[in-house]
Design a protein around this motif. Structure first.
Motif, PDB file in Angstrom:
ATOM      1  N   ILE A   4      36.445  33.409  53.231  1.00  0.00           N
ATOM      2  CA  ILE A   4      37.845  33.671  52.880  1.00  0.00           C
ATOM      3  C   ILE A   4      38.533  32.317  52.848  1.00  0.00           C
ATOM      4  O   ILE A   4      38.648  31.651  53.871  1.00  0.00           O
ATOM      5  N   GLU A   5      38.962  31.909  51.680  1.00  0.00           N
ATOM      6  CA  GLU A   5      39.552  30.582  51.530  1.00  0.00           C
ATOM      7  C   GLU A   5      41.073  30.657  51.457  1.00  0.00           C
ATOM      8  O   GLU A   5      41.642  31.654  51.042  1.00  0.00           O
ATOM      9  N   ASN A   6      41.715  29.571  51.850  1.00  0.00           N
ATOM     10  CA  ASN A   6      43.163  29.386  51.745  1.00  0.00           C
ATOM     11  C   ASN A   6      43.955  30.493  52.434  1.00  0.00           C
ATOM     12  O   ASN A   6      44.938  30.994  51.897  1.00  0.00           O
ATOM     13  N   HIS A   7      43.509  30.886  53.582  1.00  0.00           N
ATOM     14  CA  HIS A   7      44.200  31.906  54.374  1.00  0.00           C
ATOM     15  C   HIS A   7      44.739  31.283  55.661  1.00  0.00           C
ATOM     16  O   HIS A   7      44.318  30.210  56.073  1.00  0.00           O
ATOM     17  N   PHE A   8      45.637  31.996  56.247  1.00  0.00           N
ATOM     18  CA  PHE A   8      46.148  31.648  57.559  1.00  0.00           C
ATOM     19  C   PHE A   8      45.549  32.612  58.573  1.00  0.00           C
ATOM     20  O   PHE A   8      45.311  33.777  58.267  1.00  0.00           O
ATOM     21  N   ILE A   9      45.304  32.119  59.764  1.00  0.00           N
ATOM     22  CA  ILE A   9      44.905  32.983  60.872  1.00  0.00           C
ATOM     23  C   ILE A   9      46.173  33.304  61.643  1.00  0.00           C
ATOM     24  O   ILE A   9      46.930  32.410  62.023  1.00  0.00           O
ATOM     25  N   SER A  17      44.792  38.103  65.403  1.00  0.00           N
ATOM     26  CA  SER A  17      45.440  39.335  64.967  1.00  0.00           C
ATOM     27  C   SER A  17      45.000  39.735  63.564  1.00  0.00           C
ATOM     28  O   SER A  17      44.597  40.861  63.333  1.00  0.00           O
ATOM     29  N   SER A  18      45.075  38.785  62.624  1.00  0.00           N
ATOM     30  CA  SER A  18      44.715  39.085  61.238  1.00  0.00           C
ATOM     31  C   SER A  18      44.644  37.782  60.455  1.00  0.00           C
ATOM     32  O   SER A  18      44.820  36.709  61.005  1.00  0.00           O
ATOM     33  N   THR A  19      44.387  37.917  59.155  1.00  0.00           N
ATOM     34  CA  THR A  19      44.490  36.769  58.259  1.00  0.00           C
ATOM     35  C   THR A  19      45.524  37.114  57.197  1.00  0.00           C
ATOM     36  O   THR A  19      45.795  38.284  56.920  1.00  0.00           O
ATOM     37  N   ALA A  20      46.101  36.087  56.631  1.00  0.00           N
ATOM     38  CA  ALA A  20      47.109  36.303  55.587  1.00  0.00           C
ATOM     39  C   ALA A  20      47.022  35.152  54.590  1.00  0.00           C
ATOM     40  O   ALA A  20      46.668  34.037  54.949  1.00  0.00           O
ATOM     41  N   ILE A  21      47.382  35.444  53.334  1.00  0.00           N
ATOM     42  CA  ILE A  21      47.402  34.394  52.315  1.00  0.00           C
ATOM     43  C   ILE A  21      48.597  33.485  52.548  1.00  0.00           C
ATOM     44  O   ILE A  21      48.497  32.291  52.545  1.00  0.00           O
ATOM     45  N   PRO A  23      52.172  33.076  55.139  1.00  0.00           N
ATOM     46  CA  PRO A  23      52.864  33.631  56.302  1.00  0.00           C
ATOM     47  C   PRO A  23      54.344  33.933  56.026  1.00  0.00           C
ATOM     48  O   PRO A  23      55.118  34.051  56.958  1.00  0.00           O
ATOM     49  N   ASN A  24      54.754  34.080  54.761  1.00  0.00           N
ATOM     50  CA  ASN A  24      56.173  34.284  54.441  1.00  0.00           C
ATOM     51  C   ASN A  24      56.773  35.492  55.145  1.00  0.00           C
ATOM     52  O   ASN A  24      57.925  35.463  55.555  1.00  0.00           O
ATOM     53  N   HIS A  25      56.021  36.565  55.252  1.00  0.00           N
ATOM     54  CA  HIS A  25      56.547  37.784  55.847  1.00  0.00           C
ATOM     55  C   HIS A  25      56.401  37.798  57.370  1.00  0.00           C
ATOM     56  O   HIS A  25      56.768  38.756  58.039  1.00  0.00           O
ATOM     57  N   LEU A  26      55.867  36.706  57.926  1.00  0.00           N
ATOM     58  CA  LEU A  26      55.624  36.654  59.363  1.00  0.00           C
ATOM     59  C   LEU A  26      56.590  35.689  60.034  1.00  0.00           C
ATOM     60  O   LEU A  26      56.985  34.687  59.453  1.00  0.00           O
ATOM     61  N   ALA A  27      56.952  35.997  61.256  1.00  0.00           N
ATOM     62  CA  ALA A  27      57.711  35.048  62.068  1.00  0.00           C
ATOM     63  C   ALA A  27      56.709  34.012  62.577  1.00  0.00           C
ATOM     64  O   ALA A  27      55.813  34.335  63.342  1.00  0.00           O
ATOM     65  N   VAL A  28      56.831  32.772  62.111  1.00  0.00           N
ATOM     66  CA  VAL A  28      55.867  31.726  62.435  1.00  0.00           C
ATOM     67  C   VAL A  28      56.502  30.737  63.402  1.00  0.00           C
ATOM     68  O   VAL A  28      57.512  30.125  63.095  1.00  0.00           O
ATOM     69  N   ASP A  29      55.866  30.610  64.575  1.00  0.00           N
ATOM     70  CA  ASP A  29      56.326  29.624  65.557  1.00  0.00           C
ATOM     71  C   ASP A  29      55.868  28.230  65.170  1.00  0.00           C
ATOM     72  O   ASP A  29      56.586  27.258  65.320  1.00  0.00           O
TER      73      ASP A  29
END
Length: 137
Positions: A4-9, A17-21, A23-29
């Motif tokens: 899985i390339e170019n994803h965020f953990i 928790s998951s992977t995402a392409i 993180p726009n919809h996530l609250a990122v610290d």
């Protein structure tokens, strides 16, 4: 399904928790760029006999499996191996090799060794060999 390339953990606390392409919809610290890296799950060894960890050389296989197993048991008794020190040696070897999750088959009924630590987790399966009446009890 492959890499899985170019994803965020995405983590929650210290847990995956998951992977995402994106993180726009996530609250990122914070984000950490790992560069060109591969992230693998923790190594697992699901079938161990840590109480045999003092054997420096494998017992050669000759004949049937049950013949070989009798040689292993005889060799262990002849050496008078302390199961607890053998288990500690095996745990040290596993941690140095990067293994983090185990299933240990333990034949020594007197050993009560906690395999859970910051670096190693697992399950102890009690092995019963030879169902003579006194062993069964």
């Amino acid at each position: 399904r492959g890499a899985i390339e170019n994803h965020f953990i995405v983590t929650q606390g210290h847990r995956f928790s998951s992977t995402a392409i994106r993180p726009n919809h996530l609250a990122v610290d914070r984000t950490i760029d790992l560069g060109d890296a591969i992230i693998l799950p923790m190594p697992v060894n699901a079938h161990l006999h840590l109480d045999l960890s003092t054997f420096d050389e494998p017992i050669p296989v000759e004949g049937h499996f049950t013949d070989w197993l009798a040689q292993v048991v005889s060799h262990r008794r002849r050496l008078g191996i302390d199961p607890t020190s053998a288990i500690k040696r095996g745990v040290d070897q596993l941690v140095r090799a990067g293994t983090r999750l185990i299933g240990d088959i333990l034949a020594s009924p007197t050993v009560d060794f906690d395999l859970y630590s910051d670096q190693l987790s697992g399950t102890i399966y009690r092995e019963v060999v030879g169902l003579k009446r006194d062993r069964f009890e």
